[in-house]
Design a protein around this motif. Sequence first.
Motif, PDB file in Angstrom:
ATOM      1  N   LEU B 255      -2.968  -2.391   3.775  1.00 42.64           N
ATOM      2  CA  LEU B 255      -1.955  -2.234   2.634  1.00 42.64           C
ATOM      3  C   LEU B 255      -2.808  -3.024   1.692  1.00 42.64           C
ATOM      4  CD1 LEU B 255       1.767  -2.310   3.634  1.00 42.64           C
ATOM      5  CD2 LEU B 255       0.259  -0.341   3.033  1.00 42.64           C
ATOM      6  N   ASN B 257      -5.796  -4.075   1.825  1.00 45.01           N
ATOM      7  CA  ASN B 257      -6.959  -3.429   1.467  1.00 45.01           C
ATOM      8  C   ASN B 257      -6.797  -2.162   0.367  1.00 45.01           C
ATOM      9  OD1 ASN B 257      -8.623  -5.072   3.141  1.00 45.01           O
ATOM     10  ND2 ASN B 257      -8.566  -3.591   4.916  1.00 45.01           N
ATOM     11  N   ALA B 258      -5.831  -1.394   0.756  1.00 52.18           N
ATOM     12  CA  ALA B 258      -5.561  -0.325  -0.029  1.00 52.18           C
ATOM     13  C   ALA B 258      -5.363  -0.761  -1.624  1.00 52.18           C
ATOM     14  CB  ALA B 258      -4.346   0.437   0.298  1.00 52.18           C
ATOM     15  N   ALA B 259      -4.644  -1.753  -1.722  1.00 44.40           N
ATOM     16  CA  ALA B 259      -4.311  -2.482  -3.290  1.00 44.40           C
ATOM     17  C   ALA B 259      -5.860  -2.805  -3.675  1.00 44.40           C
ATOM     18  CB  ALA B 259      -3.609  -3.790  -2.825  1.00 44.40           C
ATOM     19  N   GLY B 260      -6.611  -3.494  -3.035  1.00 43.64           N
ATOM     20  CA  GLY B 260      -8.040  -3.920  -3.460  1.00 43.64           C
ATOM     21  C   GLY B 260      -8.685  -2.658  -3.738  1.00 43.64           C
ATOM     22  N   LEU B 262      -7.814   0.104  -4.676  1.00 42.25           N
ATOM     23  CA  LEU B 262      -6.877   0.771  -6.102  1.00 42.25           C
ATOM     24  C   LEU B 262      -6.946  -0.452  -7.109  1.00 42.25           C
ATOM     25  CD1 LEU B 262      -3.740   2.686  -4.117  1.00 42.25           C
ATOM     26  CD2 LEU B 262      -5.849   3.575  -5.497  1.00 42.25           C
ATOM     27  N   TYR B 263      -8.082  -0.835  -7.184  1.00 43.87           N
ATOM     28  CA  TYR B 263      -8.704  -1.871  -8.309  1.00 43.87           C
ATOM     29  C   TYR B 263      -7.796  -3.125  -8.674  1.00 43.87           C
ATOM     30  CZ  TYR B 263     -10.442   2.919  -8.912  1.00 43.87           C
ATOM     31  OH  TYR B 263     -11.127   3.954  -8.966  1.00 43.87           O
ATOM     32  N   SER B 264      -6.999  -3.706  -7.635  1.00 48.41           N
ATOM     33  CA  SER B 264      -5.944  -4.730  -7.938  1.00 48.41           C
ATOM     34  C   SER B 264      -7.048  -6.054  -7.338  1.00 48.41           C
ATOM     35  CB  SER B 264      -4.834  -4.602  -6.919  1.00 48.41           C
ATOM     36  OG  SER B 264      -3.852  -4.094  -7.522  1.00 48.41           O
ATOM     37  N   SER B 265      -6.889  -7.038  -8.175  1.00 42.99           N
ATOM     38  CA  SER B 265      -7.618  -8.299  -7.773  1.00 42.99           C
ATOM     39  C   SER B 265      -6.529  -8.997  -6.587  1.00 42.99           C
ATOM     40  CB  SER B 265      -7.600  -9.260  -8.676  1.00 42.99           C
ATOM     41  OG  SER B 265      -6.125  -9.339  -9.365  1.00 42.99           O
ATOM     42  N   ARG B 268      -3.218  -9.728  -7.814  1.00 38.77           N
ATOM     43  CA  ARG B 268      -2.276  -8.911  -8.080  1.00 38.77           C
ATOM     44  C   ARG B 268      -1.699  -7.925  -6.730  1.00 38.77           C
ATOM     45  NH1 ARG B 268      -0.464  -4.224 -11.375  1.00 38.77           N
ATOM     46  NH2 ARG B 268      -0.803  -2.265 -10.048  1.00 38.77           N
ATOM     47  N   LYS B 272       2.081  -7.608  -6.004  1.00 39.20           N
ATOM     48  CA  LYS B 272       2.757  -6.235  -5.852  1.00 39.20           C
ATOM     49  C   LYS B 272       3.099  -5.742  -4.406  1.00 39.20           C
ATOM     50  CE  LYS B 272       2.639  -5.430 -10.227  1.00 39.20           C
ATOM     51  NZ  LYS B 272       4.139  -5.159 -10.884  1.00 39.20           N
ATOM     52  N   VAL B 273       2.069  -6.326  -3.448  1.00 40.09           N
ATOM     53  CA  VAL B 273       2.342  -5.668  -2.188  1.00 40.09           C
ATOM     54  C   VAL B 273       2.789  -6.765  -1.187  1.00 40.09           C
ATOM     55  CG1 VAL B 273       1.012  -4.455  -0.425  1.00 40.09           C
ATOM     56  CG2 VAL B 273       0.529  -3.971  -2.627  1.00 40.09           C
ATOM     57  N   PRO B 276       6.485  -8.726  -2.278  1.00 40.53           N
ATOM     58  CA  PRO B 276       7.678  -7.814  -2.196  1.00 40.53           C
ATOM     59  C   PRO B 276       7.870  -7.546  -0.726  1.00 40.53           C
ATOM     60  CG  PRO B 276       6.220  -6.956  -3.718  1.00 40.53           C
ATOM     61  CD  PRO B 276       5.503  -7.927  -3.296  1.00 40.53           C
ATOM     62  N   LEU B 277       6.771  -7.152   0.258  1.00 38.12           N
ATOM     63  CA  LEU B 277       7.150  -7.186   1.542  1.00 38.12           C
ATOM     64  C   LEU B 277       7.525  -8.034   2.355  1.00 38.12           C
ATOM     65  CD1 LEU B 277       4.425  -4.559   2.105  1.00 38.12           C
ATOM     66  CD2 LEU B 277       6.599  -3.709   2.016  1.00 38.12           C
TER      67      LEU B 277
END
Lengths: 382, 356
Positions: B255, B257-260, B262-265, B268, B272-273, B276-277
């Motif tokens: 998850l 890795n996926a955020a990374g 999708l252009y997240s630093s 972030r 965002k991930v 919250p989890l």
Amino acid sequence: MGESVSDVIVLDHVSKRYGDFVAVHDANFSIATGEFFAMLGPSGCGKTTTLKMIAGFEQPTAGRVMLDGIDVSDVPPYKRNVNTVFQQYALFPHMSVFDNVAFGPRSKKVDESKIKTSVMEMLEIVRLNDFAQRKPSQLSGGQQQRVALARALVNYPSALLLDEPLAALDLKLREAMQIELKRIQREVGISFIFVTHDQGEALTMSDRIAVMSQGHVEQIGTPQEIYRSPASLFVAGFIGSANLLPGTVQSHDGADAVVALKAGSAIRVAGQASAHAIGAHVSVMLRPERLRPSEQADANGQSLQGTLTDLVFQGATARMIVRLADGTELTCLADSSARMPQIAVGATMNVSWGADCGYILAGWPEKAGSNTTDIDHIESTL
Amino acid sequence: MTATVVRQNRIARNADRVGLGAMIVASICLVALGTRLVSGPMVSVIVLVLILDLVGVLVLAARGGPEARRLLAPYGLLKPGMLWLALFFLAPVWSLIRISLSTKESRFSVNYDFNWAFQNYTKAFSDFGSQFQRAFLYAAIATVLTILIGYPLAYVIAFRGGKYKNILLGLVVIPFFTSYLIRTIAWSTILADRGFVVRAMNAVGLGNVFEWLHIMDNGKLLNTPAAVIGGLTYNFLPFMLLPIYVSLEKIDINLVNAAGDLYSSATRAFRKVVLPLSIPGVFAGTLLTFIPAAGDFVNAQFLGNPNTTMIGNSIQDQFLKQNNYPVASAMAAVLMVSIATLVLLYTRIFGTEDLA
């Protein structure tokens, strides 16, 4: 290597080692814009590592990864214009389908009104517009897969990377998704690079396939090229099934080569004299569907005699296992609708083929006769 | 249909109601016995009812056939816990509230007259208001501190621990094999006026800074509010860390890795991930820390001074030293209701459906 302007990804002599272990050795190929490209091989062949190097999760220990003509070897994933569809999808469980798909554009600080349009557009393409407010846990495996696709594609990346995208789906759904993936890819026109261990999947979907084994790229080509003229014994056995008959090149007859098989007879293989010198140790590859079962031996000597040990009716085809005198087993896939010779299991029979059906490969196989990729076996080793 | 089948069907039709009814009756009996609401010959009657109730359901189950047993089984499984709660929770709470509304017969008596004596509650608020405030303030600060210390620690163990994960978790938990009291008293030695901590602070000139921050008071570290809050923080840290660790550990690294991808630093992706989890863990940790910390009296006793007493100390004092059960009970009731209210509010605001 011919680098053209339309190449979206270029791997320039890329290698990856972990200590003494070489995961990828000198991968050197390029992928064109809009191409559906498969990296195929058994587990541990380096295909996933190669994908991770393109995505940026791994750094190559040698060579360069070029994206849109720019060296990105040291650029972190979040700054690369490629997106990945993860094997288990890695959807954010606390977000709705809409928020999952909107994650990329929001990271890039795109205008929220534009995000709404592009997300809904993408959900339309993957046919999930009615599910925008659902949570991923409320979706089926196939739907989750499509959310993962939409989440990646909404960013219009230069290339989409898919890591065993269909492995988590059951067989029926997998077949449906193969067609779906192909449709989506045509619709968006983005290069898809996908990693799979399933040769059937690779053959069905890809424009080109890179077959990998033990960190080496064995062959790159269209599915037809790879199936008809495999570059090595490994490729021949990995893609489809192949009967590999070891022998020695006995003579050249014009363009044809005559090979003395270890199994006894000398056979003619059309058009391959130039590639193999007289006296070379070679194997003749005969695809099972090119073999014809018959009661009589072929008049031109293009046949082998053996005992029918197994006959499996498979609907459109019938699979016959024929054991030759030296114990080598051949698989013959006969069209069951054609008039088949009446041969009982245990009876003596002949298999024959035309001179243009064989294909000569250098070297002798580990196991003579029928070589089939056993998908179940590969899956169990994953 | 045979007579047996008819009987079994009749029992099965009523089994649900009978099971529930029998459980409630048995619970009421135990509460009545536990609170000594009944006396004299009535006690024997209640005990008889209780026995008949328990045996009756067993007989019913034996004669009722499989369908009746299937319906009775959940009540059978609930019963031990239910009866335990009736005897050891409902009955004491009933007694507590009753005593909190009673007056002593005389100054030295141990008997109480129930007479709706609401002045006990007035007294609890007027005399111990500051102790209540202090308890909630200290508990709240300690809870925030356990989050600030525990979250990064849990994060590192969960995501960077690798093969040392279990060892690191063990290191967090091992001190808690020692008694709570001993550990708290040990802190009074560590923070002592001539102890090495205070001396080291003064040697490097941190004393003045700490003085300015109100952590130290006249060169003392022990017997300050900071020491009490520190003690609470220390003692409740694992109760915060472990739930957070569990919720972080469950997060699939893909998850992030996926955020990374999708252009997240990294920041972030965390915001965002990961955050919250992991909120359910923080939520559970907060409950496990705040509730006992608000009622704690050990830390204030050994690490505090007379001006840092918390409500737990006052309740203990009223019960055991002043022998003033009515006021002590009123204070305990107020503490219980306040905590329940705060927790309900907290659940409403931050609550998650999947409290794991």
